[in-house]
Design a protein around this motif. Sequence first.
Motif: not given
Length: 134
Positions: A1-5, A7-17, A19-27
Amino acid sequence: PNDSIPEGVIIQHNQIKLSKLTPELYGYYTCAASNTAGTASGSIYLFPIADDQQPRHYMVPFIIIILILVILLSTLGYLYQRLRKKNQQRNIGKETSSKMMPSRSSRDSKTEHVEVEEEEEVEAEENEPDVHST
């Protein structure tokens, strides 16, 4: 499941952060949670800001300088108008008092005129025959 996350997305303590906004993260993102109290969900659409909508941090000092100049000029204009009005009132007061106060020569002539009238009255009383004396 972590393979689909991505790059630039950090999951910690039930939060999604992100860190680096890239075009792949838009949506479209949806978060759903459930427990014994019930379920809840929320959604958000993440999209890029156009270059002309980017905050212009270099404009802040420029805007502050303009505001300071506007305040300064407004204050100077107000003080100038106030001083001008005070000077006009002072000039009007001087004109009014000079019209009310007779000149020295006319005051002296009035005083002399009153004194002459008093002297004439005293002389007239002295020259009147005394009717009461027998």
